[in-house]
Design a protein around this motif. Structure first.
Motif, short mmCIF file in Angstrom:
data_model
loop_
_atom_site.label_atom_id
_atom_site.label_comp_id
_atom_site.label_asym_id
_atom_site.label_seq_id
_atom_site.Cartn_x
_atom_site.Cartn_y
_atom_site.Cartn_z
N PHE A 1 17.88 4.89 -2.98
CA PHE A 1 16.85 5.08 -1.96
C PHE A 1 16.17 6.38 -1.87
N ARG A 2 17.11 7.23 -1.73
CA ARG A 2 16.43 8.88 -1.20
C ARG A 2 15.87 9.32 -2.54
N GLN A 3 16.48 9.06 -3.66
CA GLN A 3 15.62 9.44 -4.98
C GLN A 3 14.32 8.76 -5.12
N ILE A 4 14.12 7.45 -4.56
CA ILE A 4 13.08 6.75 -4.85
C ILE A 4 12.03 7.17 -3.95
N ARG A 5 12.42 7.34 -2.70
CA ARG A 5 11.36 7.86 -1.60
C ARG A 5 10.95 9.50 -1.86
N ALA A 6 11.78 10.05 -2.57
CA ALA A 6 11.49 11.39 -2.70
C ALA A 6 10.34 11.36 -4.03
N ALA A 7 10.31 10.53 -4.70
CA ALA A 7 9.42 10.37 -5.86
C ALA A 7 8.16 9.85 -5.36
N ARG A 8 8.27 8.72 -4.36
CA ARG A 8 7.11 7.84 -4.03
C ARG A 8 6.49 8.50 -2.96
N ASP A 9 7.15 9.14 -2.00
CA ASP A 9 6.53 9.71 -0.70
C ASP A 9 6.93 11.07 -0.73
N PRO A 10 6.99 12.11 -1.43
CA PRO A 10 7.25 13.23 -1.25
C PRO A 10 6.72 14.01 -0.08
N ASN A 11 5.92 13.95 0.54
CA ASN A 11 5.46 14.52 1.66
C ASN A 11 5.75 13.78 3.10
N GLY B 1 15.31 -4.41 2.13
CA GLY B 1 16.92 -3.96 2.89
C GLY B 1 16.57 -2.49 3.40
N ALA B 2 15.28 -1.82 3.05
CA ALA B 2 15.02 -0.63 3.63
C ALA B 2 14.63 -0.64 5.13
N GLY B 3 13.98 -1.67 5.44
CA GLY B 3 13.55 -2.07 6.83
C GLY B 3 12.64 -1.03 7.32
N PRO B 4 12.60 -0.33 8.52
CA PRO B 4 11.80 0.55 8.79
C PRO B 4 11.82 1.91 8.08
N GLY B 5 12.67 2.14 7.14
CA GLY B 5 12.65 3.45 6.48
C GLY B 5 11.88 3.23 5.11
N PHE B 6 11.24 1.87 4.80
CA PHE B 6 10.37 1.77 3.64
C PHE B 6 9.13 2.71 3.82
N PHE B 7 8.94 3.14 2.61
CA PHE B 7 7.80 4.39 2.44
C PHE B 7 6.67 3.58 1.87
N GLY B 8 6.14 2.65 2.49
CA GLY B 8 4.82 2.04 2.15
C GLY B 8 4.65 0.92 3.19
N VAL B 9 3.36 0.26 2.89
CA VAL B 9 2.94 -0.92 3.98
C VAL B 9 3.00 -2.11 3.10
N VAL C 1 0.89 -1.11 -0.06
CA VAL C 1 -0.04 0.12 0.21
C VAL C 1 0.98 1.16 0.08
N THR C 2 0.94 1.99 -0.94
CA THR C 2 1.66 3.16 -1.13
C THR C 2 1.48 4.31 -0.38
N ALA C 3 2.07 5.44 -0.51
CA ALA C 3 1.72 6.67 0.34
C ALA C 3 0.64 7.34 -0.39
N ASP C 4 0.32 7.13 -1.88
CA ASP C 4 -0.86 7.42 -2.30
C ASP C 4 -2.19 6.50 -2.18
N SER C 5 -1.96 5.63 -1.28
CA SER C 5 -2.98 4.67 -0.77
C SER C 5 -3.29 3.81 -2.12
N ASP C 6 -2.79 3.50 -2.66
CA ASP C 6 -2.70 2.65 -3.93
C ASP C 6 -2.28 1.12 -3.28
N VAL C 7 -3.07 0.05 -3.58
CA VAL C 7 -2.44 -1.23 -3.31
C VAL C 7 -1.95 -1.90 -4.64
N VAL C 8 -0.81 -2.02 -4.72
CA VAL C 8 -0.01 -2.71 -5.87
C VAL C 8 0.92 -3.63 -5.66
N TRP C 9 0.98 -4.68 -6.78
CA TRP C 9 2.11 -5.63 -6.59
C TRP C 9 3.18 -5.22 -7.24
N CYS C 10 4.46 -5.53 -6.54
CA CYS C 10 5.68 -5.22 -7.03
C CYS C 10 6.54 -6.43 -7.04
#
Length: 466
Positions: free
Chosen positions: A432-442, A184-192, A161-170
Motif C-alpha cells: 500500500f505504501r509503495q503504491i501511494r508513494a508512486a501515485r501520490d508522491p506529494n 480496504g484502504a478506507g480513508p487512507g485511499f489516495f484518490g476520489v 479521480v487521481t492525485a494528478d486529477s485524471d479521471v480513470v476506470w480501475c
C-alpha cells in the motif's frame, strides 16, 4: 483564480460554509477539525477541477461520501473537502447483473429498493442510511458477511479521480494498483472514487429469524455456548449477539432483580436457509432463562432495517471501537462479558458479529487483509457532551481488557486519533505504501488521521487521548 465548477465552492467566511463543513456527518460527537474550503461537486469533472485547485493552492484533499464515519474521517484541518453528496446515480445492466452507483448512494434506502424491483440484491451496510462509498473502501462488513464475504469482493470496477486529477476506470487489469488499494484502504485511499460497478446477486426468496433475549446473569453461559455452537450455524445465516438495555428489545418482559436492566440478544437471520438452518440456536443449555424468544419466524428486510435505524438513532453522540478477536474460549468470554452486561448508557450496545465461515477461504488479493472469525464492536451512545468522558473511559477499559485477544481492527469502526491499530497484513501495508508513494508522491491526500504516523498499522499499545 476562478474555477469552472458546476457545483458549489464555499470558503471560510462564506455564508453556509460552517454548515457545509459538517453536512451529513452522522455522529454528533464531532472533532474541532475544519477544512479551508468545501466543494459540493456535481460530477467527476468537478472533482478533477477541485483536485487541481487544491494542488495549486497548497491544500490537501479530504472526501465525504455518506458521512457515517464515527471518527468523521472527512473532517481534516485546512483541506479542500470534496463533498460527494450529489453522486447518487444508479444504473443497472440487465446483461451482466452489475449496478453502477455513486458513492453517496445509501445501501438500504436507495440501492436496495432499486435492485429489489429487478429481483437483485447487494449486501450493503446494515444501517440503511450508510453510503456505499466509505463502506466499500473500508471493505464492507455487510449483510451475511460470514457467508457471502466482504462487499468489496463484489466490486467489478471503480472510477477514480487521481492525485494528478485524471479521471480513470480501475479494475483487475486496468490501473490494477489503484483497484487493489481501494478495496480496504478506507480513508487512507489516495484518490476520489466517483463511481463503483458492483456485482449483484439473485434476491433471496425468504428471510427467517430466530431471536433469544437473555438476562445478563446468563451472559457468561450463553457466550460460552455460542463460541462453540456458532460453527454449527450454516453460512446462510447471519449470526450476532448484542448487549443492549431493554426496552430496546421489543416484547421483552421485565428483567429479573439484579440484572441491571440490560439483556443479551442472540439473533440469527437466515437467507433462504429456512427454519432448519437456525436449529443450532435452540440448543443453548440455558435457553429456559430467556426473557423472550422468537423461533424460526418470517421477517422482512424492511423490519430488520427499521431495527437498525432504532438502534442507531440520529442526533446522538457515538464513541466507537472494535477488534477482531481470537483466543482460548474461557479467557476470551471472561474478557468480553462486561462489554455486554455493563453498558454505561441506556442507548449503548455491544456486538459480537460472527464470521465463523469467513476465514475458511483465502481473501482475494486486495488491501483488506486482516480478519478473524469473531468481530467485536461497541457503540457507546449518549446525548450530551457532559457524558462523553464517561463513555470514553468505559470503552477504553473494555478495549484494554480485549487487547490480548485482538488481531487488529476494522476501519469502519475505528478512530486512530484515539487508538491506532493493525488493519492490514504486513505485506499489504508495505505494498500500500509503495503504491501511494508512486501515485501520490506529494501526499495531496492526507491519509489516516493519526497523531503518530509510526503507530499506523502496528499493534495497539492502548488508547491515547486526542
Amino acid at each position: 483564480m476562478i474555477y469552472p465548477f458546476t457545483g458549489q465552492l464555499l470558503r471560510r467566511g462564506d455564508a453556509g460554509f460552517d454548515d457545509a463543513s459538517v453536512s451529513r456527518i452522522f455522529n454528533q460527537r464531532r472533532p474541532s477539525r475544519r477544512p479551508a474550503a468545501v466543494l459540493r461537486a456535481a460530477d467527476a469533472a468537478d472533482v478533477a477541477a477541485g483536485v487541481r485547485m487544491a494542488r495549486a493552492e497548497g491544500l490537501r484533499v479530504a472526501v465525504r461520501a455518506g458521512g457515517h464515519s464515527w471518527a468523521a474521517w472527512s473532517l481534516r484541518e485546512d483541506t479542500l473537502l470534496i463533498d460527494l453528496a450529489a453522486f447518487t446515480a444508479m444504473d443497472y445492466d440487465e446483461t451482466t447483473g452489475t449496478v453502477t452507483v455513486g458513492p453517496a448512494v445509501r445501501g438500504g434506502l436507495d440501492l436496495d429498493p432499486f435492485l429489489a424491483a429487478r429481483g437483485r440484491f447487494f449486501a450493503g451496510g446494515h444501517c440503511p442510511t450508510v453510503g456505499v462509498g466509505g463502506f466499500l473502501l473500508q471493505g464492507g462488513m455487510g449483510w451475511n458477511c460470514r457467508g457471502w464475504g466482504w462487499a468489496a469482493e463484489s466490486i467489478d470496477a471503480i472510477q477514480v479521480v487521481t492525485a494528478d486529477s485524471d479521471v480513470v476506470w480501475c479494475d483487475e487489469t486496468s490501473n490494477a494498483d489503484l483497484f487493489w488499494a481501494a478495496r480496504g484502504a478506507g480513508p487512507g485511499f489516495f484518490g476520489v472514487v466517483t463511481a463503483f460497478r458492483l456485482r449483484t446477486r439473485e434476491r433471496y426468496r425468504q428471510l427467517t429469524q430466530t431471536t433469544y433475549v437473555y438476562p445478563p446473569s446468563a451472559a457468561a453461559e450463553v457466550l460460552h455456548w455460542l463460541h462453540t455452537a456458532r460453527h454449527d450455524v450454516p453460512s446462510s445465516v447471519e449470526l450476532v449477539a448484542v448487549g443492549i438495555t431493554p426496552p430496546q428489545a421489543q416484547g421483552v418482559r421485565a428483567p429479573e432483580p439484579g440484572d441491571a436492566g440490560q439483556a443479551l440478544v442472540v439473533d440469527g437471520v437466515s437467507f433462504d436457509g429456512g427454519p432448519s438452518s437456525l436449529r443450532a440456536l435452540d440448543t443453548c443449555p440455558v435457553a429456559g432463562k430467556a426473557l423472550a424468544r422468537k423461533v424460526a419466524e418470517p421477517v422482512t428486510i424492511g423490519e430488520l432495517r427499521a431495527e437498525q435505524l432504532r438502534a442507531n438513532p440520529q442526533g446522538h453522540r457515538y464513541t466507537v471501537d472494535n477488534a477482531y478477536l481470537a483466543g482460548p474460549r474461557d479467557a476470551l468470554v471472561s474478557a468480553i462479558e462486561p462489554a455486554f452486561t455493563g453498558l454505561p448508557t441506556a442507548k449503548s450496545f455491544s456486538l459480537w458479529y460472527d464470521l465463523a465461515h469467513l476465514p475458511a477461504r483465502p481473501l482475494p488479493d486486495m488491501a483488506l487483509s486482516v480478519q478473524t472469525d469473531l468481530y467485536f464492536a461497541s457503540y457507546v451512545v449518549c446525548e450530551t457532551p457532559d457524558q462523553d468522558a464517561l463513555c470514553r473511559s468505559w470503552l477504553d477499559d473494555i478495549m484494554s481488557r480485549l487487547a490480548p485477544f485482538s488481531a487488529g481492527c476494522y476501519l469502519g469502526d475505528s478512530d486512530f486519533t484515539v487508538r491506532p491499530d493493525r488493519f492490514m497484513s504486513d505485506a499489504a501495508w508495505d505494498r500500500f505504501r509503495q503504491i501511494r508513494a508512486a501515485r501520490d508522491p506529494n501526499e495531496l491526500f492526507p491519509g489516516y488521521d493519526c497523531a503518530d504516523p509510526a503507530a499506523l498499522n502496528s499493534r495497539a499499545a492502548g488508547p491515547t487521548r486526542p
